[in-house]
Design a protein around this motif. Sequence first.
Motif, PDB file in Angstrom:
ATOM      1  N   THR A  11       0.838  -1.198   0.000  1.00 50.13           N
ATOM      2  CA  THR A  11       0.000   0.000   0.000  1.00 50.13           C
ATOM      3  C   THR A  11       0.871   1.246   0.000  1.00 50.13           C
ATOM      4  OG1 THR A  11      -1.769  -1.156   1.188  1.00 50.13           O
ATOM      5  CG2 THR A  11      -1.763   1.254   1.313  1.00 50.13           C
ATOM      6  N   ALA A  12       0.431   2.246  -0.743  1.00 55.78           N
ATOM      7  CA  ALA A  12       1.113   3.543  -0.768  1.00 55.78           C
ATOM      8  C   ALA A  12       0.110   4.639  -0.465  1.00 55.78           C
ATOM      9  CB  ALA A  12       1.746   3.805  -2.133  1.00 55.78           C
ATOM     10  N   LEU A  13       0.568   5.617   0.287  1.00 61.05           N
ATOM     11  CA  LEU A  13      -0.163   6.878   0.405  1.00 61.05           C
ATOM     12  C   LEU A  13       0.357   7.778  -0.696  1.00 61.05           C
ATOM     13  CD1 LEU A  13      -1.932   9.041   1.833  1.00 61.05           C
ATOM     14  CD2 LEU A  13       0.122   9.635   3.144  1.00 61.05           C
ATOM     15  N   LEU A 118       5.849   3.177  -7.803  1.00 60.74           N
ATOM     16  CA  LEU A 118       4.847   2.264  -7.245  1.00 60.74           C
ATOM     17  C   LEU A 118       5.119   0.821  -7.659  1.00 60.74           C
ATOM     18  CD1 LEU A 118       1.607   4.384  -7.825  1.00 60.74           C
ATOM     19  CD2 LEU A 118       2.901   4.143  -5.687  1.00 60.74           C
ATOM     20  N   ARG A 119       5.448   0.602  -8.922  1.00 58.46           N
ATOM     21  CA  ARG A 119       5.701  -0.759  -9.427  1.00 58.46           C
ATOM     22  C   ARG A 119       6.937  -1.367  -8.768  1.00 58.46           C
ATOM     23  NH1 ARG A 119       0.996  -2.091 -11.488  1.00 58.46           N
ATOM     24  NH2 ARG A 119       0.303  -0.756 -13.158  1.00 58.46           N
ATOM     25  N   ARG A 120       7.982  -0.564  -8.597  1.00 59.82           N
ATOM     26  CA  ARG A 120       9.219  -1.066  -7.968  1.00 59.82           C
ATOM     27  C   ARG A 120       8.964  -1.608  -6.571  1.00 59.82           C
ATOM     28  NH1 ARG A 120      13.607   3.614  -9.362  1.00 59.82           N
ATOM     29  NH2 ARG A 120      14.198   2.815 -11.408  1.00 59.82           N
ATOM     30  N   LYS A 121       8.034  -1.002  -5.864  1.00 61.56           N
ATOM     31  CA  LYS A 121       7.727  -1.405  -4.488  1.00 61.56           C
ATOM     32  C   LYS A 121       6.606  -2.441  -4.427  1.00 61.56           C
ATOM     33  CE  LYS A 121      10.443   1.443  -2.206  1.00 61.56           C
ATOM     34  NZ  LYS A 121      11.389   1.058  -1.182  1.00 61.56           N
ATOM     35  N   GLY A 122       6.084  -2.861  -5.578  1.00 65.45           N
ATOM     36  CA  GLY A 122       5.030  -3.865  -5.599  1.00 65.45           C
ATOM     37  C   GLY A 122       3.702  -3.364  -5.052  1.00 65.45           C
ATOM     38  N   ILE A 123       3.453  -2.079  -5.188  1.00 66.30           N
ATOM     39  CA  ILE A 123       2.237  -1.467  -4.654  1.00 66.30           C
ATOM     40  C   ILE A 123       1.016  -1.923  -5.446  1.00 66.30           C
ATOM     41  CG2 ILE A 123       1.026   0.724  -4.240  1.00 66.30           C
ATOM     42  CD1 ILE A 123       3.481   0.150  -2.362  1.00 66.30           C
ATOM     43  N   ARG A 124      -0.043  -2.295  -4.728  1.00 63.92           N
ATOM     44  CA  ARG A 124      -1.311  -2.683  -5.347  1.00 63.92           C
ATOM     45  C   ARG A 124      -2.446  -1.747  -4.946  1.00 63.92           C
ATOM     46  NH1 ARG A 124      -1.310  -3.719  -9.228  1.00 63.92           N
ATOM     47  NH2 ARG A 124      -3.396  -4.559  -9.236  1.00 63.92           N
ATOM     48  N   THR A 125      -2.309  -1.122  -3.758  1.00 59.37           N
ATOM     49  CA  THR A 125      -3.365  -0.251  -3.250  1.00 59.37           C
ATOM     50  C   THR A 125      -2.800   1.147  -3.039  1.00 59.37           C
ATOM     51  OG1 THR A 125      -4.426  -2.103  -2.114  1.00 59.37           O
ATOM     52  CG2 THR A 125      -5.032   0.117  -1.383  1.00 59.37           C
ATOM     53  N   VAL A 126      -3.548   2.145  -3.482  1.00 58.47           N
ATOM     54  CA  VAL A 126      -3.155   3.544  -3.315  1.00 58.47           C
ATOM     55  C   VAL A 126      -4.204   4.242  -2.454  1.00 58.47           C
ATOM     56  CG1 VAL A 126      -2.792   5.745  -4.505  1.00 58.47           C
ATOM     57  CG2 VAL A 126      -1.898   3.630  -5.498  1.00 58.47           C
ATOM     58  N   ILE A 127      -3.718   4.835  -1.365  1.00 57.42           N
ATOM     59  CA  ILE A 127      -4.562   5.688  -0.519  1.00 57.42           C
ATOM     60  C   ILE A 127      -4.359   7.113  -1.006  1.00 57.42           C
ATOM     61  CG2 ILE A 127      -4.985   6.555   1.814  1.00 57.42           C
ATOM     62  CD1 ILE A 127      -3.606   3.902   2.795  1.00 57.42           C
ATOM     63  N   MET A 128      -5.445   7.812  -1.289  1.00 56.98           N
ATOM     64  CA  MET A 128      -5.370   9.174  -1.821  1.00 56.98           C
ATOM     65  C   MET A 128      -5.704  10.200  -0.745  1.00 56.98           C
ATOM     66  SD  MET A 128      -4.563   8.856  -5.102  1.00 56.98           S
ATOM     67  CE  MET A 128      -4.600  10.617  -5.308  1.00 56.98           C
ATOM     68  N   SER A 129      -4.898  11.284  -0.729  1.00 49.20           N
ATOM     69  CA  SER A 129      -5.192  12.452   0.100  1.00 49.20           C
ATOM     70  C   SER A 129      -4.700  13.676  -0.652  1.00 49.20           C
ATOM     71  CB  SER A 129      -4.522  12.338   1.478  1.00 49.20           C
ATOM     72  OG  SER A 129      -3.147  12.621   1.410  1.00 49.20           O
ATOM     73  N   GLY A 130      -5.038  14.859  -0.156  1.00 47.25           N
ATOM     74  CA  GLY A 130      -4.476  16.073  -0.737  1.00 47.25           C
ATOM     75  C   GLY A 130      -5.491  17.101  -1.176  1.00 47.25           C
ATOM     76  N   ALA A 144      -4.527   6.246 -11.592  1.00 41.11           N
ATOM     77  CA  ALA A 144      -4.284   5.021 -10.834  1.00 41.11           C
ATOM     78  C   ALA A 144      -5.324   3.961 -11.175  1.00 41.11           C
ATOM     79  CB  ALA A 144      -4.292   5.326  -9.332  1.00 41.11           C
ATOM     80  N   PHE A 145      -6.578   4.373 -11.266  1.00 44.69           N
ATOM     81  CA  PHE A 145      -7.670   3.459 -11.607  1.00 44.69           C
ATOM     82  C   PHE A 145      -7.432   2.843 -12.986  1.00 44.69           C
ATOM     83  CE2 PHE A 145     -11.910   2.666 -13.427  1.00 44.69           C
ATOM     84  CZ  PHE A 145     -12.466   1.856 -12.448  1.00 44.69           C
ATOM     85  N   ASP A 146      -7.043   3.667 -13.953  1.00 44.94           N
ATOM     86  CA  ASP A 146      -6.789   3.181 -15.309  1.00 44.94           C
ATOM     87  C   ASP A 146      -5.635   2.190 -15.353  1.00 44.94           C
ATOM     88  OD1 ASP A 146      -8.828   4.758 -16.281  1.00 44.94           O
ATOM     89  OD2 ASP A 146      -7.512   6.316 -17.079  1.00 44.94           O
ATOM     90  N   ARG A 147      -4.731   2.276 -14.384  1.00 41.99           N
ATOM     91  CA  ARG A 147      -3.569   1.379 -14.327  1.00 41.99           C
ATOM     92  C   ARG A 147      -3.809   0.160 -13.438  1.00 41.99           C
ATOM     93  NH1 ARG A 147      -2.133   6.426 -15.460  1.00 41.99           N
ATOM     94  NH2 ARG A 147      -0.341   6.768 -16.853  1.00 41.99           N
ATOM     95  N   GLY A 148      -5.021   0.023 -12.916  1.00 38.36           N
ATOM     96  CA  GLY A 148      -5.386  -1.174 -12.171  1.00 38.36           C
ATOM     97  C   GLY A 148      -5.063  -1.162 -10.693  1.00 38.36           C
ATOM     98  N   TYR A 149      -4.768   0.000 -10.113  1.00 37.78           N
ATOM     99  CA  TYR A 149      -4.536   0.067  -8.672  1.00 37.78           C
ATOM    100  C   TYR A 149      -5.867   0.087  -7.929  1.00 37.78           C
ATOM    101  CZ  TYR A 149       0.318   1.217  -9.673  1.00 37.78           C
ATOM    102  OH  TYR A 149       1.614   1.182 -10.120  1.00 37.78           O
ATOM    103  N   GLU A 150      -5.919  -0.588  -6.787  1.00 42.22           N
ATOM    104  CA  GLU A 150      -7.065  -0.468  -5.903  1.00 42.22           C
ATOM    105  C   GLU A 150      -6.937   0.877  -5.198  1.00 42.22           C
ATOM    106  OE1 GLU A 150      -7.768  -3.783  -3.354  1.00 42.22           O
ATOM    107  OE2 GLU A 150      -7.338  -5.224  -4.939  1.00 42.22           O
TER     108      GLU A 150
END
Length: 193
Positions: A11-13, A118-130, A144-150
């Motif tokens: 997961t990434a923020l 994101l890919r280097r770290k194997g991220i599958r889920t993105v938490i959005m803020s800002g 992110a949605f277009d690239r298949g991230y949850e």
Amino acid sequence: MSSLDLNPERTALVAIDLQHGILARPLGPHAAADVVANSVQLANAVRAKGGLVVWVRVDLTAILHLSADAPTAPPKGSPPPPASASELTAELGIQSGDVVVTKRQWGAFYGTDLEQQLRRKGIRTVIMSGIATNFGVESTARGAFDRGYELVFAEDAMTSLSADAHAFVVGNIFPRMGRVRATADVVKALQEG
């Protein structure tokens, strides 16, 4: 509302435009200070569980401006923004393992290395803020949605130029792309993950 199960290590923020020139604007429904504080809570929870924290900033001196009926650019002849307007606020407490991405348009994927990070770290889920919910956050979320991230949207860790604009996106767009939750719920899911 379904439970929020997260694998924190995947997961990434991704926090959008928490910088001086944007935090100083009139915002709603959430105050800039609250958005920053909630984003910091999320960052700390993500880091504590081995996830990735990405701070995105827009270079306000080089942002893309095209002809539009309601442009977001300052009027012609206005002085350029000071360099400090594009700097992320120190309140974020950026750490050495965090990633900083500089963009020159609303979305953070085009013309940046965000996807590679994101890919280097194997991220599958993105938490959005800002800021702003219906500009940079939404544009990046669509990428992110277009690239298949949850996607997980921390509703009280984002805000816009008006409460109505924020409410429309949070109520009508984001639920179709991912899960909308309060910061406290996202932090709890990360801690339990």
